[in-house]
Scaffold this motif. Structure first.
Motif, PDB file in Angstrom:
ATOM      1  N   SER A 100      -6.941  -0.982  -0.199  1.00  0.00           N
ATOM      2  CA  SER A 100      -6.327  -1.346  -1.474  1.00  0.00           C
ATOM      3  C   SER A 100      -5.706  -0.100  -2.096  1.00  0.00           C
ATOM      4  CB  SER A 100      -7.387  -1.933  -2.409  1.00  0.00           C
ATOM      5  OG  SER A 100      -8.124  -0.870  -2.972  1.00  0.00           O
ATOM      6  N   ASN A 154       1.042  -2.710   5.636  1.00  0.00           N
ATOM      7  CA  ASN A 154      -0.314  -2.750   5.077  1.00  0.00           C
ATOM      8  C   ASN A 154      -1.359  -2.777   6.185  1.00  0.00           C
ATOM      9  OD1 ASN A 154       0.776  -2.728   2.570  1.00  0.00           O
ATOM     10  ND2 ASN A 154       0.478  -4.927   2.175  1.00  0.00           N
ATOM     11  N   ASN A 203      -4.584  -0.504   6.695  1.00  0.00           N
ATOM     12  CA  ASN A 203      -5.901  -1.113   6.816  1.00  0.00           C
ATOM     13  C   ASN A 203      -6.649  -0.563   8.023  1.00  0.00           C
ATOM     14  OD1 ASN A 203      -5.217  -2.634   4.636  1.00  0.00           O
ATOM     15  ND2 ASN A 203      -4.813  -4.513   5.774  1.00  0.00           N
ATOM     16  N   LEU A 212       0.836  -1.209   0.000  1.00  0.00           N
ATOM     17  CA  LEU A 212       0.000   0.000   0.000  1.00  0.00           C
ATOM     18  C   LEU A 212       0.867   1.253   0.000  1.00  0.00           C
ATOM     19  CD1 LEU A 212      -2.870  -1.113   2.400  1.00  0.00           C
ATOM     20  CD2 LEU A 212      -2.968  -0.764  -0.059  1.00  0.00           C
TER      21      LEU A 212
END
Lengths: 357, 400
Positions: A87, A77, A81, A49
């Motif tokens: 994403s 990531n 999140n 990411l």
């Protein structure tokens, strides 16, 4: 005699042929296998990411510049999140300037190794936006810890397996892996609160109780803001707050949330605990003899209020009178602004009827 | 011919051994010593205060931006002082960059033996006017002038003092009060007089200062409530001396030297006045059952009790331990028997501790010989600091 000279010349010739200029190719090859920061981030499955954000912001080549030196704070990531970025396409929601500012927040223009940071809290290093970031290392005999902007840096065993290190060393950079994202804002605390729709009730309350200007003038400042849902669950909306008469209430009703001169990230309590070898809350003596308490890693992340006699007066039911910590909203902490830090509480620490004159 | 060659070789070798040694000297020196007495610790409330870790720059020079970039003397890495400052530079061989006083472990010219006093813990400086600036610095091993400019900007104190030739000065940085933020810092300098006073070799001398911040005691009492004494003292305290001779570890402090229990010594008043407090004394060889009649090795130890003027220990009048509120504190000067919290309740609890003021060392043919010292006890914000100055000892005697 002539033969001897011939042989000597031949010998010199052969000797000359044997000469060799070594260029240590093997060494060059070895060092060329170390990647630059951009490639390292791009090739790591835990950082996909951040790599996407770097590319979208047009900073990938910058991080691969072999002649430069950087420190890159790389959130995993999982960290993104937790901040609702799931994403790479989620970065498309950001205006490109905002995204670029965000990514540049994570990059510093020098290599900063953990061991090179002074052994005290709050060492300031400017990032690419020119905003100072707060680095707090602790290197104890048995335990180390490292926070940047109040976020813990992931430690891991060094290559020899005998110590914890916090540095991932690449060809042109030092990388620190972050378990949470950092929130660096160039604006003042006042601008930050004004721009957040989820803090509008709290902003109205601060204006009503004469505390609004201090969000701009105080420095350093730590603000414990209450979210709209927290305010409204206790029946306080922007309208109803404007109907409260400040003269009828002890100022502690809202003054405890505005603490200066203090600059406290949530993990600072842990770091102070390590340095001072004690696990203390931050206790702020406040208006009317009340004390506003900020708790951290040892007592749950949040705040509570004690009256002048030391009794808990918060809104959470406490059958034995022990202080109950009002928690922060998830991922609602450590918003760094130009003059302080903002943490967002999920509820009030005292209800108006408890401090009614 | 060979003889000449050898002689020439010898001459060359001898010349190779030549070396010109330039001794650094400071003409017309004064002597100074500096302590970082800023003893506030890191708490959430003081976290944003400047780090009490100092660089001292004497006669600083500044660059075009007004940032200090040099000076005549640099005392770097000055950490908070230790509770006991021995009469000689005990940390001189320390390889850590931390320095607990100046000169401390710095390799600089120090004072000579002056009028029988070892001044090796005082640095030499040319007499006259000097500007002293004290900077807060990060806790790292980077020398001060190599730090980034932004880290050389915060000055705790900036002062100019006039140091007279041959005089002895003790300097400190102190917290002025507990009410203000940022913490206000005060420069304190004491013009020591011990090199000029007549002292008796058979007596040990000590004087007392209270250099605490204004309001520290009141704040400590408020914070502690009814919890124990000893962590702070009030602004006016009387000091009483008790001398003990050795007894059991299980019950230390029960063998009082006859005639030396609760002897009123002096009173100590919180003050930043730069004058020298009067010296009080006690004998290093008092008589007690089993004492050393040869006056070689004294085994006694000292206890100084600080009591507010409301109490008279001779009459058995002590504050309640559970509610002493700054009325009571004890400084025990012994390495052997007394450990903190050995006792419960006055007159023996919550001791500050320091090594014995009587210095006992191997000397001549004696494995242990006791000498007197001149000491200053400074009570600063819940700490007791002892600075001991050595008298000139008898020269060592060779014996095989």
């Amino acid at each position: 005699m002539l033969h001897t000279y011939k042989y000597l010349v031949l010998l010199l010739f052969i000797g000359g042929l044997g000469c060799k200029k070594p260029n240590y190719q093997s060494q060059e090859q070895a060092s060329s296998t170390v990647q630059n920061a951009g490639d390292y981030i791009n090739n790591n499955f835990d950082f996909t990411l951040f790599a996407a954000a770097v590319k979208k912001a047009g900073l990938f080549d910058t991080l691969n510049n072999p002649g430069a030196s950087y420190t890159v704070l790389v959130p995993t990531n999982e960290a993104f999140n937790a901040d609702s970025i799931l994403s790479p396409t989620d970065f498309d929601k950001f205006p490109i300037d905002t995204l670029r500012y965000m990514v540049r927040s994570y990059i510093l223009p020098t290599k900063i190794f953990f061991s090179g940071i002074p052994s005290n809290l709050d060492n300031l290093y400017p990032n690419l936006n020119g905003v100072n970031l707060y680095f707090s290392p602790y290197q104890g005999q048995y335990q180390g810890a490292f926070t940047i902007e109040g976020v813990q840096v992931a430690g891991f065993e060094n290559a020899a397996g005998n110590a914890t290190t916090y540095d991932v060393t690449e060809a042109n950079a030092v990388i620190h892996v972050m378990d949470s994202v950092i929130n660096v804002n160039a604006c003042t605390v006042q601008d930050f609160v004004a721009a957040r729709p989820d803090l509008s009730d709290f902003a109205a309350a601060l204006k009503r109780f004469g505390l609004w200007d201090s969000l701009r003038t105080a420095n350093p400042l730590t603000l414990y803001a209450v979210s709209n849902s927290g305010m409204e669950s206790r029946g306080l909306t922007a309208d109803s707050v404007n109907n409260l008469d400040p003269t009828l209430y002890n100022p502690i009703l809202f003054s405890g949330y505005v603490q200066y001169p203090h600059h406290l990230f949530t993990e600072d309590l842990m770091m102070i605990g390590l340095y001072a070898n004690s696990g203390a809350n931050a206790v702020f003596p406040s208006a009317g003899g009340y004390s506003f308490n900020m708790t951290g890693v040892y007592y749950g992340y949040g705040c509570y209020l004690l009256d002048p006699s030391g009794n808990y007066v918060g809104p959470i039911f406490s059958p034995y009178g022990y202080p109950e910590t009002t928690p922060y909203v998830p991922n609602g902490t450590n918003y760094a602004c130009s003059n302080g830090v903002v943490h967002i509480l999920s509820d009030l620490v005292v209800l108006p009827n408890k401090v009614h004159n | 011919m060979r003889m000449i060659t050898y002689t020439g070789l010898l001459a060359v070798l001898l010349l190779c051994g030549c070396r010109k040694v330039t001794y650094n000297t400071i003409s017309n020196p004064a002597y100074f010593r500096f302590f970082n007495s800023l003893n506030y610790s890191i708490t959430p409330a003081t976290k944003d205060e400047p780090q009490p870790y100092l660089a001292m720059v004497v006669d600083p020079t500044f660059d075009a931006n007004g940032v200090v970039n040099g000076g005549a003397v640099l005392g770097d890495f000055l950490d908070q002082r230790l509770a006991y400052a021995p009469p000689y530079p005990a940390n001189a061989g320390n390889t850590s960059s931390d320095n607990y006083e100046y000169p401390g472990s710095e390799k600089v010219l120090v004072g000579p033996i002056l009028n029988g006093f070892d001044l090796s813990s005082w640095a030499q400086i040319t007499s006259g006017k000097h500007r002293f600036v004290f900077y807060s610095r990060p806790v790292s091993q980077t020398p001060f002038f190599q730090l980034a400019a932004a880290q050389r900007k915060f000055a705790f104190a900036d002062t100019t003092v006039d140091l007279a030739e041959g005089e002895v000065y003790t300097m400190e940085l102190l917290q002025k009060d507990v009410y203000s933020s940022p913490i206000p810092i005060s420069f304190y300098m004491r013009h020591e007089q011990f090199t000029k006073l007549p002292f008796d070799d058979s007596l040990c001398y000590v004087n007392f200062y209270n250099l605490s911040a204004a309001g520290f005691s009141a704040q400590a009492v408020a914070a502690l409530g009814t919890a124990g004494g000893g962590s702070s003292i009030r602004d006016t305290m009387n000091v009483f001396l008790t001398l003990y001779f050795p007894d059991s570890v299980a019950g230390p402090g029960s063998n009082v030297v006859p005639g030396y229990q609760y002897v009123p010594l002096t009173s100590v008043i919180r003050s930043y006045a730069s004058g020298v407090a009067p010296y009080t004394s006690f004998p290093i060889f008092p008589s007690y059952q089993g004492s050393d009649s040869t006056d070689i090795h004294s085994k006694i130890w000292e206890e100084f009790m600080f009591l507010s003027p409301d109490y008279n220990p001779s009459a058995g009048n002590f504050p309640s331990y559970s509610n002493s509120q700054g009325d009571y504190a004890v400084l025990a000067c012994t390495a052997e028997y007394y450990t903190k919290q050995t006792f419960v309740g006055p007159p023996h609890n919550d001791a500050y501790w320091s090594p014995n003021l009587i210095i006992t060392i191997p000397s001549g043919t004696y494995s242990a010989r006791s000498y007197s010292s001149i000491s200053s006890v400074e009570m600063i914000n819940g700490h007791a600091y002892v600075m001991s100055v050595q008298r000139q000892y008898a020269p060592p005697v060779e014996s095989y």
